[in-house]
Design an enzyme around this catalytic site. Structure first.
Site, PDB file in Angstrom:
ATOM      1  N   HIS A 134      -9.353   3.521  -1.124  1.00 21.16           N
ATOM      2  CA  HIS A 134      -7.970   3.062  -1.005  1.00 21.16           C
ATOM      3  C   HIS A 134      -7.597   2.113  -2.162  1.00 21.16           C
ATOM      4  CE1 HIS A 134      -4.209   1.828   0.609  1.00 21.16           C
ATOM      5  NE2 HIS A 134      -4.607   0.886   1.436  1.00 21.16           N
ATOM      6  N   CYS A 168       0.821  -1.220   0.000  1.00 17.85           N
ATOM      7  CA  CYS A 168       0.000   0.000   0.000  1.00 17.85           C
ATOM      8  C   CYS A 168       0.852   1.266   0.000  1.00 17.85           C
ATOM      9  CB  CYS A 168      -0.936   0.002   1.196  1.00 17.85           C
ATOM     10  SG  CYS A 168      -1.949  -1.471   1.287  1.00 17.85           S
TER      11      CYS A 168
HETATM   12  N1  COA Z   1     -16.732   1.317   4.604  1.00 20.98           N
HETATM   13  C1  COA Z   1     -18.018   1.658   4.431  1.00 20.98           C
HETATM   14  N2  COA Z   1     -18.876   0.992   3.603  1.00 20.98           N
HETATM   15  C2  COA Z   1     -18.348  -0.028   2.917  1.00 20.98           C
HETATM   16  C3  COA Z   1     -17.005  -0.437   3.047  1.00 20.98           C
HETATM   17  C4  COA Z   1     -16.186   0.291   3.935  1.00 20.98           C
HETATM   18  N3  COA Z   1     -14.916  -0.051   4.098  1.00 20.98           N
HETATM   19  N4  COA Z   1     -16.787  -1.495   2.235  1.00 20.98           N
HETATM   20  C5  COA Z   1     -17.948  -1.753   1.609  1.00 20.98           C
HETATM   21  N5  COA Z   1     -18.883  -0.873   2.030  1.00 20.98           N
HETATM   22  C6  COA Z   1     -20.304  -0.834   1.649  1.00 20.98           C
HETATM   23  C7  COA Z   1     -20.514  -0.942   0.162  1.00 20.98           C
HETATM   24  O1  COA Z   1     -20.570   0.330  -0.436  1.00 20.98           O
HETATM   25  C8  COA Z   1     -21.859  -1.638   0.104  1.00 20.98           C
HETATM   26  O2  COA Z   1     -22.866  -0.701   0.364  1.00 20.98           O
HETATM   27  P1  COA Z   1     -24.285  -0.774  -0.404  1.00 20.98           P
HETATM   28  O3  COA Z   1     -24.870  -2.113  -0.027  1.00 20.98           O
HETATM   29  O4  COA Z   1     -25.022   0.406   0.136  1.00 20.98           O
HETATM   30  O5  COA Z   1     -23.946  -0.677  -1.858  1.00 20.98           O
HETATM   31  C9  COA Z   1     -21.819  -2.587   1.283  1.00 20.98           C
HETATM   32  O6  COA Z   1     -20.889  -1.999   2.219  1.00 20.98           O
HETATM   33  C10 COA Z   1     -21.359  -4.000   0.932  1.00 20.98           C
HETATM   34  O7  COA Z   1     -20.193  -3.886   0.135  1.00 20.98           O
HETATM   35  P2  COA Z   1     -19.297  -5.120  -0.245  1.00 20.98           P
HETATM   36  O8  COA Z   1     -18.386  -4.684  -1.351  1.00 20.98           O
HETATM   37  O9  COA Z   1     -20.154  -6.319  -0.475  1.00 20.98           O
HETATM   38  O10 COA Z   1     -18.440  -5.323   1.085  1.00 20.98           O
HETATM   39  P3  COA Z   1     -17.539  -6.531   1.414  1.00 20.98           P
HETATM   40  O11 COA Z   1     -18.121  -7.237   2.585  1.00 20.98           O
HETATM   41  O12 COA Z   1     -17.232  -7.322   0.188  1.00 20.98           O
HETATM   42  O13 COA Z   1     -16.172  -5.800   1.858  1.00 20.98           O
HETATM   43  C11 COA Z   1     -14.655  -5.235   3.576  1.00 20.98           C
HETATM   44  C12 COA Z   1     -16.092  -5.106   3.074  1.00 20.98           C
HETATM   45  C13 COA Z   1     -14.523  -4.465   4.877  1.00 20.98           C
HETATM   46  C14 COA Z   1     -14.302  -6.697   3.821  1.00 20.98           C
HETATM   47  C15 COA Z   1     -13.693  -4.638   2.519  1.00 20.98           C
HETATM   48  O14 COA Z   1     -14.046  -3.307   2.273  1.00 20.98           O
HETATM   49  C16 COA Z   1     -12.251  -4.739   2.935  1.00 20.98           C
HETATM   50  O15 COA Z   1     -11.634  -5.788   2.842  1.00 20.98           O
HETATM   51  N6  COA Z   1     -11.640  -3.614   3.392  1.00 20.98           N
HETATM   52  C17 COA Z   1     -10.262  -3.605   3.817  1.00 20.98           C
HETATM   53  C18 COA Z   1      -9.357  -3.389   2.636  1.00 20.98           C
HETATM   54  C19 COA Z   1      -7.914  -3.553   3.022  1.00 20.98           C
HETATM   55  O16 COA Z   1      -7.546  -4.414   3.802  1.00 20.98           O
HETATM   56  N7  COA Z   1      -7.042  -2.743   2.428  1.00 20.98           N
HETATM   57  C20 COA Z   1      -5.629  -2.785   2.685  1.00 20.98           C
HETATM   58  C21 COA Z   1      -5.347  -2.160   3.981  1.00 20.98           C
HETATM   59  S1  COA Z   1      -3.634  -2.133   4.393  1.00 20.98           S
END
Ligand code: COA
Length: 388
Positions: A336, A87
């Site tokens: 991100h 990242c």
């Molecule tokens: N914050 C707020 N809302 C979020 C979100 C977040 N981080 N991630 C997804 N959403 C929302 C989407 O917009 C969607 O909303 P909607 O239903 O109104 O359209 C809903 O949540 C479901 O989205 P989805 O894509 O199915 O979520 P997911 O369960 O597949 O993924 C996480 C959620 C948290 C697992 C994912 O965002 C993630 O892995 N984040 C961390 C990324 C990471 O590790 N980056 C590197 C860091 S070093």
């Protein structure tokens, strides 16, 4: 070494883009930056492209060449280099471009970052991101990034006075700022209830403690400060570029709640710039999870360990606070796209210092800082910028 300035910036909207490819995103940001610098493509001497995992996300490698080609610069035969540090790929790409210009090896260099993460499902993106941790000691036994940062949060909350509500204030503030940023993935304010009632991801981190999965690209152009005024009326001086490393696995750290690489990169940046913490008007930090922003504020030396939660809840880091943190909305609300984030931070710093940050402008901003983290802190880049 020559002084270096940022003379042009560009950034795509961050989000989930089904109608734009990896190369479309990159070209969009690159063209914006080159036009902003009033340049022609042929004037570019070198390109550095931050990208973490195109191989996993879109099954494409050889990104330096791809980018040069689709930017129309392959026929100019310019050197184009991919930089990978998870990242922190963008932050390191920027540092390479600055070093190239400072050393005299290049006059005009482009630093860019790009990631297209949403073409795969969440389980694959989670696994691709986990490759930034230690695969043998962490990934193979099931540790994910939310899981690793949850361990940091648990350790931190055990040792320091950080409440669940204070942690949520990081997300609330960053969504407030994101709602004022036209490129942000989430332009919606949220409340304490939104955070506390959102789905549990890795205890104690909930959905709204996490940065999302994002597509996006950003690009900036750097040149020697002495010639920068030929291209723009508002060159932004690079006052410091610093980088540091730490163990890749969390369990090998001296202290898992302190990112020693942030401490080292921050100290090096302040020493290079000849500045003190109180001189900084705003800072973009790597809030991949809410706990990461708490650690960053402390590890950069803006307050003592254990104080950042209280300061956040008191508004110290808000847009109108003493030290605005993540005016762009941060990774939490702006999004991100991992390889692009470090360059987007530079983009935001330049907009703030030019006075072009619109509804999220920090009044009288003269000096700003960025901090970009790879993995759980095995790589950190820190930069300081100033108005000229
Ligand atoms: N914050 C707020 N809302 C979020 C979100 C977040 N981080 N991630 C997804 N959403 C929302 C989407 O917009 C969607 O909303 P909607 O239903 O109104 O359209 C809903 O949540 C479901 O989205 P989805 O894509 O199915 O979520 P997911 O369960 O597949 O993924 C996480 C959620 C948290 C697992 C994912 O965002 C993630 O892995 N984040 C961390 C990324 C990471 O590790 N980056 C590197 C860091 S070093």
């Amino acid at each position: 070494m020559r002084d270096v300035a940022v003379i042009g910036v560009g950034c795509t909207n961050f989000g989930e883009w089904w109608d734009r490819s990896f190369r479309n995103l990159f070209v969009e940001a690159g063209v914006m930056a080159i036009e902003d610098a009033n340049l022609a493509g042929e004037q570019i001497d070198a390109m550095y492209v931050g990208n973490m995992s195109a191989g996993r996300f879109i099954e494409q490698e050889h990104i330096g060449a791809l980018i040069a080609d689709y930017s129309g610069l392959a026929t100019e035969n310019i050197p184009s280099t991919r930089v990978e540090a998870a990242c922190a790929s963008g932050g390191l790409a920027f540092r390479e471009a600055v070093i190239a210009v400072a050393s005299g090896m290049a006059n005009i260099a482009v630093a860019a970052g790009v990631e297209k993460m949403t073409d795969v499902d969440t389980s694959l993106s989670t696994d691709a991101l986990a490759a930034a941790a230690d695969r043998e000691w962490e990934g193979f036994v099931g540790a994910t990034f939310p899981g690793l940062y949850a361990m940091i949060a648990t350790d931190y909350m055990h040792r320091y006075p950080l409440t669940r509500e204070q942690l949520a204030q990081v997300a609330i503030k960053n969504h407030y700022n994101g709602a004022r940023n036209p490129i942000a993935q989430f332009q919606k304010e949220i409340t304490l209830d939104t955070v506390l009632n959102s789905t549990m991801v890795a205890d104690p981190l909930r959905l709204f403690d996490c940065s999302p999965i994002t597509d996006g690209a950003a690009a900036v152009v750097v040149a020697p400060l002495e010639t920068a005024k030929k291209y723009t009326d508002t060159p932004i001086k690079v006052l410091a570029t610093a980088q540091a490393s730490d163990t890749i696995a969390l369990h090998d750290r001296r202290d898992i709640s302190t990112l020693d690489a942030t401490v080292a990169a921050g100290n090096r940046a302040f020493k290079m710039a000849g500045l003190e913490r109180k001189d900084i008007d705003f800072v973009e930090v790597h809030d991949c999870f809410t706990i990461a922003e708490i650690c960053a504020i402390e590890d950069l030396g803006f307050c003592k360990k254990g104080e950042a939660g209280r300061l956040t809840a008191e508004g110290y880091t808000a847009l109108d606070g003493n030290l605005p943190v993540n005016t762009s909305g941060g990774l939490k609300a702006c999004g991100h796209p991992v390889g692009a984030t470090g360059i987007k931070q530079v983009y935001e710093a330049v907009l703030q210092l030019r006075g072009d940050a619109g509804k999220r402008q920090v009044a009288g901003a003269e000096i700003g800082m960025t901090q970009n983290v790879g993995g759980t802190g095995a790589t950190v880049a820190a930069h300081i910028f100033g108005r000229t």
